[in-house]
Structures are given as C-alpha cells and as structure tokens.
Design a protein around this motif. Sequence first.
Motif, PDB file in Angstrom:
ATOM      1  N   HIS A   1       0.116  38.860  55.034  1.00 55.29           N
ATOM      2  CA  HIS A   1       0.517  37.651  55.608  1.00 55.29           C
ATOM      3  C   HIS A   1       1.706  38.173  56.732  1.00 55.29           C
ATOM      4  O   HIS A   1       1.771  39.305  56.830  1.00 55.29           O
ATOM      5  CB  HIS A   1       1.093  36.726  54.520  1.00 55.29           C
ATOM      6  CG  HIS A   1       0.374  36.229  53.900  1.00 55.29           C
ATOM      7  ND1 HIS A   1      -0.540  35.246  53.949  1.00 55.29           N
ATOM      8  CD2 HIS A   1       0.097  36.121  52.054  1.00 55.29           C
ATOM      9  CE1 HIS A   1      -1.349  34.777  52.846  1.00 55.29           C
ATOM     10  NE2 HIS A   1      -1.135  35.458  51.957  1.00 55.29           N
ATOM     11  N   CYS A   2       1.868  37.158  57.724  1.00 52.79           N
ATOM     12  CA  CYS A   2       2.686  37.117  58.477  1.00 52.79           C
ATOM     13  C   CYS A   2       4.299  37.698  57.854  1.00 52.79           C
ATOM     14  O   CYS A   2       4.696  37.096  56.829  1.00 52.79           O
ATOM     15  CB  CYS A   2       3.160  36.124  59.445  1.00 52.79           C
ATOM     16  SG  CYS A   2       1.886  35.439  60.358  1.00 52.79           S
TER      17      CYS A   2
ATOM     18  N   HIS B   1      -3.700  35.756  62.741  1.00 51.95           N
ATOM     19  CA  HIS B   1      -3.391  35.507  61.376  1.00 51.95           C
ATOM     20  C   HIS B   1      -2.982  34.161  61.054  1.00 51.95           C
ATOM     21  O   HIS B   1      -3.627  33.283  60.132  1.00 51.95           O
ATOM     22  CB  HIS B   1      -2.741  36.626  60.717  1.00 51.95           C
ATOM     23  CG  HIS B   1      -2.296  36.231  59.269  1.00 51.95           C
ATOM     24  ND1 HIS B   1      -3.151  36.494  58.218  1.00 51.95           N
ATOM     25  CD2 HIS B   1      -1.331  35.681  58.760  1.00 51.95           C
ATOM     26  CE1 HIS B   1      -2.794  36.421  57.223  1.00 51.95           C
ATOM     27  NE2 HIS B   1      -1.418  35.402  57.291  1.00 51.95           N
TER      28      HIS B   1
ATOM     29  N   CYS C   1      -4.454  31.002  58.573  1.00 48.51           N
ATOM     30  CA  CYS C   1      -4.020  31.142  57.165  1.00 48.51           C
ATOM     31  C   CYS C   1      -3.308  30.020  56.911  1.00 48.51           C
ATOM     32  O   CYS C   1      -2.127  29.847  57.692  1.00 48.51           O
ATOM     33  CB  CYS C   1      -3.008  32.483  57.034  1.00 48.51           C
ATOM     34  SG  CYS C   1      -2.063  32.513  55.555  1.00 48.51           S
TER      35      CYS C   1
ATOM     36  N   CYS D   1       0.548  30.594  55.516  1.00 45.44           N
ATOM     37  CA  CYS D   1       1.575  31.118  56.614  1.00 45.44           C
ATOM     38  C   CYS D   1       1.903  29.753  57.376  1.00 45.44           C
ATOM     39  O   CYS D   1       3.295  29.537  57.947  1.00 45.44           O
ATOM     40  CB  CYS D   1       1.034  32.188  57.488  1.00 45.44           C
ATOM     41  SG  CYS D   1       1.115  33.800  56.578  1.00 45.44           S
TER      42      CYS D   1
HETATM   43 ZN   LIG Z   1      -0.820  34.364  55.826  1.00 44.96          ZN
END
Ligand SMILES: [Zn+2]
Length: 227
Positions: A3-4, A26, A30, A33
């Motif tokens: 994830h970020c 991303h 996602c 996130c």
């Molecule tokens: Zn993420």
Amino acid sequence: MAHCDPDVLALAALGEPITDATDVEHLAGCVECRGELESLATTVRVARTGQAPLVLPPESVWQGVQATLASEPVPLPLDRRRPRWLAAVAVAAGLLVIAGSVTIGRSIAQGPSPTTVAVATLTTLPGAPQTASGSASLQQRGNSRTVEVDTVGLADPQGFYEVWLMSPDDSGLVSLGTMSGGQTHATFPVPDGLPLAVYTNVDISDEPIDGNPGHSAVSLLRGQFAV
Ligand SMILES: [Zn+2]
C-alpha cells in the motif's frame, strides 16, 4: 503489492501533489488507500473550515509527534527517499490546524461577551407572597438578546410561573417562558425583531395548569426595564 506509505497519504491529504507514479497508479486501484486518503482529507478540510466541532488530540498524539520529530530518520526503501521528518512536520502542521480550529470554533461558539443593556427591579403585586422579589436584566450578545430573571420567594405556584414581556399600557404581551416553583434563575431568548422599546415591562405570573396559553391575570412580580 504494498500500500501507499502513510506519509505519502498524509502529505496528499494536506494538499501535496503525489509525484511518485507508482503511488498514483496504486491509489487509482486501491480502495483501502483511497479510503484512508479521503478520511485524512476530510479531517483536514473540516479542520480548515472549522465547520464541525473537533476534539483536541489526546496528549499521547502530541507526544508521538514529538517523539517522531526527535527520532533518527528511519531508512527508507530506495524508491521512497522522501525524508520522514517532512511527513512528521506535515502531520504536526495538520494537528496544529485542527487545534487552531478548535480554538476558533470555541470563540465563535462563545461569541462576543454579553453586555447588560437594561435592568429591571421586580416588585410584588397584590396577591404575591410578601417576601417575594426579583430582578431582570436584558443581555445583548451580537444580534441575540436574552432576558435573565432572578427571583426570591416564589416557591408555591398554582401550576408554574410564567415570564412575560409586556407594554406598559398592557396592549402587547409576549411570553418568554416558564419557571417552576422554587426555581430562582432562568434565561430566556427574546424573539428576534421584538421591539423592546415597546415591550419594556417584565411580568411574572402564576399560571394554573389549565391548557390556556394566555396570561392568567394573576401577576406576582413586575418591573420596568431601565437603561
Ligand atoms: Zn493500497
């Protein structure tokens, strides 16, 4: 896929553009996130506009921020060279924004201090308990006006006491609210636009519980506002 970095999301919430293409890509895919970013952004937005009551962060949060600022930079992966202290400062700045908004919110809620515009000494009318007395004050706070009433010796109404503003010639009568037996202090809002140059008298009546909203004609205390 990872994830970020929370630091990246924190900075983005505070308005920093996301420059890393991997993060941008991303984030687009996602939900987790994006949800985190939206939640952080909402906090920042609310704090900046001051439109909602906010709770001050607990002391432990400040200690955490201070600890982060004081700690050695944590080694970051090669593709994440953004200094960690920058994120810590950004988060701290966000918290300061929130703290500032809380202060501003409080001062808006409190508004300017009320000013006493006029006072009235309430004296007994026939039928009132001999020991009864009272006073009223007209308070102005910004555009809102309130009447504060204090009484002594009114403890045994037929039903309840009612506070009125009336014109001295009895041509106009407005109920401000009620007080129960034994209640010695009350504050009532004055209806917007009510001309207090006309409604200069404060009257407290004894009202039976009869469903009739009108004045019982049993006045106990009365007085006239004087500047
Ligand atoms: Zn993420």
